[in-house]
Design a protein around this motif. Structure first.
Motif, mmCIF file in Angstrom:
data_model
loop_
_atom_site.group_PDB
_atom_site.id
_atom_site.type_symbol
_atom_site.label_atom_id
_atom_site.label_comp_id
_atom_site.label_asym_id
_atom_site.label_seq_id
_atom_site.Cartn_x
_atom_site.Cartn_y
_atom_site.Cartn_z
ATOM 1 N N MET A 30 0.838 -1.199 0.000
ATOM 2 C CA MET A 30 0.000 0.000 0.000
ATOM 3 C C MET A 30 0.877 1.256 0.000
ATOM 4 O O MET A 30 1.886 1.313 0.679
ATOM 5 N N TYR A 53 -6.360 6.373 4.982
ATOM 6 C CA TYR A 53 -7.055 5.475 5.909
ATOM 7 C C TYR A 53 -6.986 6.002 7.329
ATOM 8 O O TYR A 53 -7.971 5.988 8.076
ATOM 9 N N VAL A 91 -8.625 -2.751 5.418
ATOM 10 C CA VAL A 91 -7.310 -2.945 4.804
ATOM 11 C C VAL A 91 -6.912 -4.411 4.830
ATOM 12 O O VAL A 91 -6.464 -4.973 3.830
ATOM 13 N N ALA A 92 -7.112 -5.035 6.006
ATOM 14 C CA ALA A 92 -6.558 -6.375 6.206
ATOM 15 C C ALA A 92 -7.354 -7.458 5.494
ATOM 16 O O ALA A 92 -6.770 -8.387 4.934
ATOM 17 N N PRO A 145 -9.173 -7.575 2.613
ATOM 18 C CA PRO A 145 -8.855 -7.799 1.198
ATOM 19 C C PRO A 145 -7.425 -8.296 1.006
ATOM 20 O O PRO A 145 -7.146 -9.032 0.061
ATOM 21 N N ALA A 146 -6.529 -7.904 1.921
ATOM 22 C CA ALA A 146 -5.139 -8.338 1.782
ATOM 23 C C ALA A 146 -4.996 -9.818 2.134
ATOM 24 O O ALA A 146 -4.277 -10.564 1.462
ATOM 25 N N LEU A 147 -5.700 -10.244 3.196
ATOM 26 C CA LEU A 147 -5.581 -11.637 3.646
ATOM 27 C C LEU A 147 -6.384 -12.579 2.766
ATOM 28 O O LEU A 147 -5.947 -13.682 2.444
ATOM 29 N N PRO A 191 -7.903 -12.430 -0.687
ATOM 30 C CA PRO A 191 -8.097 -11.691 -1.942
ATOM 31 C C PRO A 191 -9.510 -11.915 -2.477
ATOM 32 O O PRO A 191 -10.035 -13.028 -2.420
ATOM 33 N N THR A 225 -12.116 -10.389 -1.164
ATOM 34 C CA THR A 225 -13.090 -9.920 -0.187
ATOM 35 C C THR A 225 -13.281 -8.412 -0.355
ATOM 36 O O THR A 225 -12.321 -7.686 -0.559
ATOM 37 N N THR A 259 -14.096 -4.544 0.823
ATOM 38 C CA THR A 259 -13.868 -3.756 2.040
ATOM 39 C C THR A 259 -15.178 -3.534 2.788
ATOM 40 O O THR A 259 -15.180 -3.103 3.931
ATOM 41 N N LYS A 310 -15.879 -4.546 6.422
ATOM 42 C CA LYS A 310 -15.198 -3.932 7.558
ATOM 43 C C LYS A 310 -16.095 -3.843 8.800
ATOM 44 O O LYS A 310 -15.637 -4.052 9.917
#
Lengths: 311, 237
Positions: free
Chosen positions: A1, A9, A269-270, A272-274, A276, A278, A280, A283
């Motif tokens: 990022m 953010y 943030v986490a 979608p990163a963990l 892929p 998903t 946002t 949240k």
């Protein structure tokens, strides 16, 4: 990022945290003085935002077009009107039920929230549609490389901080604040000291509801849109924040507000990163799930109030 | 004896539908220490609550300085010049000693007067001066008792109601407390003292009443009561 995205953010999180904290302070004040949960609080915020918008439209019609004047008048009118609404709710709905089971207060304020919501939807011109909220703050910005500071966001953050600090000073440094704290700790002994119990309760509800109005305006100015249902989620989040912090504790409520927005940001943030793919949009699911786990681990909240001290 | 400061006339009061107090009448002379004796459940605390308007009397009058207090909200009753040291001390646990004292003078607007009274209380209880910034809830029971008494003096009342000052205190502290109550009275404050501790109470009181099951069963000077068979019956019978 990128750093720019990260700063965005963080900024967004701070802004939301401030709004949540302002709602949570109301919940915690009401619970402090009267041991009640007032579930119409989020909807009072929404009515405050619409009051601000209506004031803006009225000023436009009168030909007042200085954004600064508009903003000041909107803020004062919305905060005073919601303060009055809060005091009326306390006098005619909450205080008369003081000797009834707490569930009744819960139910009646839940109902009132629906009434406020539906009233705005039905009676505000085309109230069921989202309303554009005017951009009244300067749109200037300064950039430090990838990092952008927007003037309007800074002003909102500072204004929110000022409102919270003002309430804090009122509670900790003034005679009225001392009376509020005394009523919160032991209402009957406070009366024996000569404190006008009913007045202090109404004042506390007015302060909390005025704060909610400010939170509603901040929300409108930040997103440039308000709608009749905005109070629902904000109310639930503000309530969660107050409970996370430990109901009855002002610092806890502020902390809880920022914690909740931090959870949302982390979720955004986490996830979608963990995982892929998903969105946002999960949240809120993430944040509320963490709140549930947290409450199972620490049922009294972060800053626990000892039961024995609340005789 | 001097004029009557407080007179309770034919008061009935209680909770829900049952009357705890039945036809209670009594008079407190200005400048005196008047005591109400009675065992648990005799209605002593209800009497204090009725005077303060915390439990509204259903019938009867409570005349203080010529005004009828019945129906007035508690804060206005306090405003007429009545203060109370409640049963169980009831200090505000999460407020400092100083804040507790300030609350005792809540209706006093003159900061200079408040400061002088705080000095006066600190003169009587030097311990409170040492601990003025401490949270009241973290102090010992004896210190909390001092604070509660000091707080009751802060409003400079005409009448001070004291509810069970000896409750939960060691004999030595009880003795000290009673000495302080006498000292407060000597400052010109009329005292209505509610107690179970017969001997100590009668030793400092001028006049007294005995309550039993919500009725006045005996009254007289402290000496008369000390010799009265009814008093013994109310406690030991």
């Amino acid at each position: 990022m990128t750093l720019g995205l990260l700063s965005q953010y963080v900024f967004n999180g701070l802004m939301l945290g401030m709004i949540y904290a302002m709602v949570a302070v109301g919940f915690t004040l009401f619970f402090g003085v009267l041991d009640v949960i007032k579930f119409s609080h989020g909807d009072v915020l929404m009515v405050g935002a619409f009051t601000g918008l209506a004031t803006y439209l009225g000023l436009q019609a009168l030909g007042v077009d200085s954004p600064l004047v508009q903003l000041l008048v909107m803020t004062v009118v919305a905060a005073l009107a919601m303060g009055l609404l809060g005091a009326l709710i306390a006098k005619y709905l909450v205080l008369p039920l003081r000797l009834a089971p707490p569930l009744n207060t819960l139910l009646i304020t839940l109902m009132l929230g629906s009434v406020l919501r539906e009233a705005v939807r039905l009676f505000y011109p085309q109230g069921s549609n989202p309303k554009p909220f005017p951009r009244l703050l300067p749109a200037d910005f300064v950039s430090f490389g990838a990092f952008t500071l927007r003037a309007d966001s800074m002003i909102l953050l500072l204004a929110g901080l000022a409102a919270i600090v003002a309430v804090h000073l009122l509670i900790t440094r003034t005679k009225l604040g001392l009376a509020i704290r005394a009523v919160a700790q032991d209402a009957e002994t406070a009366r024996i000291m000569g404190i006008n119990f009913e007045f202090i309760v109404l004042l506390t509800f007015a302060i909390g509801s005025g704060m909610a109005a400010l939170g509603g305006l901040m929300n409108g100015l930040y997103y440039n849109e308000i709608n009749f249902g905005m109070g629902l989620l904000l109310g639930v989040i503000g309530f969660s924040a107050a409970v996370i912090g430990g109901l009855g504790n002002i610092y806890g409520a502020i902390l809880g507000g920022f914690l909740f927005s931090a959870l949302q940001s982390i979720g955004a943030v986490a996830l979608p990163a963990l995982f892929p793919g998903t969105s946002t949009a999960y949240k809120d699911v993430f944040a509320f799930a963490v709140v549930i786990i947290f409450m199972a681990w620490r049922p009294t909240g972060l800053i626990a109030e000892k039961k024995s001290e609340r005789v | 004896m001097s004029a009557t400061l407080l007179s309770v006339e034919n008061v009935y009061a209680g909770y829900d539908k049952a009357d705890v107090l039945q036809d209670v009448s009594l008079a407190v002379a200005a400048g005196s220490i008047t005591c109400i004796l009675g065992s648990n459940g005799s209605g002593k605390s209800t009497l204090i609550r009725a005077i303060l308007g915390l439990t509204k009397p259903r019938r009867g009058r409570v005349l203080f300085d010529g005004a009828d207090l019945v129906g007035m909200p508690t804060h206005r009753i306090v405003g007429t010049g009545i203060a109370c040291i409640p049963e169980g001390r009831k200090v505000f646990p999460k407020l400092s000693v100083l804040e507790n004292l300030q609350l005792g003078a809540y209706q006093e607007g003159d900061q200079g007067k408040i400061a002088r009274r705080i000095e006066q209380v600190f003169g009587i209880f030097p311990r409170l001066a040492e601990r003025s910034a401490q949270l009241a809830g973290t102090m010992s029971g004896g210190e909390q008792a001092m604070l509660s008494i000091g707080r009751g003096m802060m409003g400079e009342p005409k009448l001070l109601l004291i509810d069970e000052p000896s409750l939960g205190l060691s004999p030595r502290l009880v003795k000290e407390n009673f000495a302080v109550i006498r000292r407060i009275n000597e400052l010109g404050i009329t005292v209505l003292l509610v107690e179970q501790n017969v001997h100590q109470t009668l030793a400092i009181a001028h006049h007294g009443y005995v309550l039993s099951q919500g009725r006045v069963v005996a009254s007289g000077t402290a000496r008369e009561l000390a010799e009265n068979a009814e008093v013994r019956a109310a406690y030991f019978g």
